[in-house]
Motif scaffolding. Structure first.
Motif, PDB file in Angstrom:
ATOM      1  N   SER A 131       0.810  -1.228   0.000  1.00  0.00           N
ATOM      2  CA  SER A 131       0.000   0.000   0.000  1.00  0.00           C
ATOM      3  C   SER A 131       0.841   1.274   0.000  1.00  0.00           C
ATOM      4  O   SER A 131       0.610   2.187  -0.805  1.00  0.00           O
ATOM      5  N   SER A 132       1.827   1.367   0.880  1.00  0.00           N
ATOM      6  CA  SER A 132       2.634   2.584   0.969  1.00  0.00           C
ATOM      7  C   SER A 132       3.415   2.809  -0.321  1.00  0.00           C
ATOM      8  O   SER A 132       3.572   3.951  -0.785  1.00  0.00           O
ATOM      9  N   ASP A 133       3.903   1.724  -0.923  1.00  0.00           N
ATOM     10  CA  ASP A 133       4.652   1.840  -2.175  1.00  0.00           C
ATOM     11  C   ASP A 133       3.731   2.203  -3.329  1.00  0.00           C
ATOM     12  O   ASP A 133       4.117   2.962  -4.225  1.00  0.00           O
ATOM     13  N   LEU A 134       2.507   1.656  -3.337  1.00  0.00           N
ATOM     14  CA  LEU A 134       1.544   1.978  -4.382  1.00  0.00           C
ATOM     15  C   LEU A 134       1.190   3.466  -4.349  1.00  0.00           C
ATOM     16  O   LEU A 134       1.148   4.129  -5.393  1.00  0.00           O
ATOM     17  N   ILE A 135       0.963   3.987  -3.167  1.00  0.00           N
ATOM     18  CA  ILE A 135       0.622   5.411  -3.032  1.00  0.00           C
ATOM     19  C   ILE A 135       1.779   6.279  -3.513  1.00  0.00           C
ATOM     20  O   ILE A 135       1.588   7.244  -4.268  1.00  0.00           O
ATOM     21  N   ALA A 136       3.002   5.939  -3.105  1.00  0.00           N
ATOM     22  CA  ALA A 136       4.175   6.710  -3.528  1.00  0.00           C
ATOM     23  C   ALA A 136       4.365   6.622  -5.034  1.00  0.00           C
ATOM     24  O   ALA A 136       4.708   7.616  -5.691  1.00  0.00           O
ATOM     25  N   HIS A 137       4.134   5.452  -5.598  1.00  0.00           N
ATOM     26  CA  HIS A 137       4.302   5.250  -7.040  1.00  0.00           C
ATOM     27  C   HIS A 137       3.313   6.107  -7.829  1.00  0.00           C
ATOM     28  O   HIS A 137       3.670   6.675  -8.869  1.00  0.00           O
ATOM     29  N   LEU A 138       2.075   6.218  -7.336  1.00  0.00           N
ATOM     30  CA  LEU A 138       1.029   6.920  -8.078  1.00  0.00           C
ATOM     31  C   LEU A 138       0.971   8.415  -7.797  1.00  0.00           C
ATOM     32  O   LEU A 138       0.619   9.202  -8.680  1.00  0.00           O
ATOM     33  N   LEU A 139       1.317   8.823  -6.586  1.00  0.00           N
ATOM     34  CA  LEU A 139       1.215  10.247  -6.226  1.00  0.00           C
ATOM     35  C   LEU A 139       2.560  10.952  -6.193  1.00  0.00           C
ATOM     36  O   LEU A 139       2.609  12.181  -6.164  1.00  0.00           O
ATOM     37  N   GLY A 140       3.640  10.186  -6.180  1.00  0.00           N
ATOM     38  CA  GLY A 140       4.968  10.793  -6.200  1.00  0.00           C
ATOM     39  C   GLY A 140       5.498  11.107  -4.811  1.00  0.00           C
ATOM     40  O   GLY A 140       4.756  11.141  -3.822  1.00  0.00           O
ATOM     41  N   GLU A 141       6.788  11.331  -4.766  1.00  0.00           N
ATOM     42  CA  GLU A 141       7.448  11.594  -3.482  1.00  0.00           C
ATOM     43  C   GLU A 141       7.099  12.973  -2.920  1.00  0.00           C
ATOM     44  O   GLU A 141       7.279  13.229  -1.739  1.00  0.00           O
ATOM     45  N   GLY A 142       6.598  13.876  -3.773  1.00  0.00           N
ATOM     46  CA  GLY A 142       6.262  15.218  -3.300  1.00  0.00           C
ATOM     47  C   GLY A 142       4.875  15.341  -2.717  1.00  0.00           C
ATOM     48  O   GLY A 142       4.435  16.436  -2.364  1.00  0.00           O
ATOM     49  N   ARG A 143       4.166  14.223  -2.574  1.00  0.00           N
ATOM     50  CA  ARG A 143       2.798  14.256  -2.046  1.00  0.00           C
ATOM     51  C   ARG A 143       2.793  14.612  -0.554  1.00  0.00           C
ATOM     52  O   ARG A 143       3.825  14.579   0.109  1.00  0.00           O
TER      53      ARG A 143
END
Length: 218
Positions: free
Chosen positions: A48-60
């Motif tokens: 989950s945490s990796d999916l969110i980072a992958h889709l929203l980017g590190e600047g989220r």
């Protein structure tokens, strides 16, 4: 000589990938994010945490991550009582166990979700162990989930085969040093799986079972 058959679960043994796409899309929408479903589909298989980072980017705004995960979990949980196993899933696991393979699951699911998936597969008698999200520090495409499954099986990588439906699975298996088999029932193209490390690709568990004697399990 012991051998290990390691299986991803979502999209490989249980037909859940598009449920994950829909429920992640809705979780993002509720939080004010417009994420295309095709992008979510290609990210399914990540923790989950990796999916969110992958889709929203590190600047989220990372303060939203926990809420997004909780929203997805709640939305997806509505389907726990009717998750559909893919054709041949239980039969394939029982056949391999009967042939002397140690069958281990390697999944990012845990808790109630993992219980629902195992009920859908309905082959607990064939499953020796499960490496879940709770057992590793890093999810796929890191090799840790597959390596943990091999530890539970007590079998080295060179005597093991890993079956999955995403490029993340194939990369994790390749990095762990196991032979990788892809299945198309998760909805990703054959070329993506082969490029990520799949040595053989089948339509679904039933197709793999039908051609087991010519597969990497032979």
């Amino acid at each position: 000589m012991e051998r290990a058959a390691v299986f991803d679960v979502d999209g490989t043994l249980v037909d859940t990938n598009h449920l994950h796409v829909t429920t992640w899309w809705e979780a993002f929408r509720q939080a004010g994010h417009r994420v295309p479903m095709h992008a979510v589909h290609r990210a399914v298989g990540l923790a989950s945490s990796d999916l969110i980072a992958h889709l929203l980017g590190e600047g989220r705004d990372t303060d939203q991550d926990a809420g997004l995960s909780a929203a997805h979990k709640a939305l997806y949980g509505q389907y726990f009582d009717r998750l559909p196993a893919l054709p041949g899933a239980g039969e394939l696991l029982r056949r391999l166990a009967g042939d002397g393979w140690t069958v281990v699951l390697a999944t990012s699911a845990g808790g109630a979700e993992l219980g629902a998936l195992r009920r859908a597969i309905d082959a607990d008698d064939a499953i020796a162990a499960t490496a879940s999200a709770d057992d590793v520090a890093a999810g796929k495409p890191a090799p840790e989930p597959v390596e943990r499954a091999l530890e539970l099986a007590g079998v080295p990588a060179e005597r093991s085969v890993f079956v999955g439906d995403t490029a993340w699975d194939m990369r994790a298996g390749s990095r762990a040093g196991v032979r990788c088999v892809g299945v198309l029932c998760g909805g990703l193209p054959r070329a993506d799986l082969e490029e990520a490390g799949a040595g053989a690709v089948y339509a679904d568990p039933a197709d793999l079972l039908a051609f087991l004697r010519e597969s990497p399990f032979a």
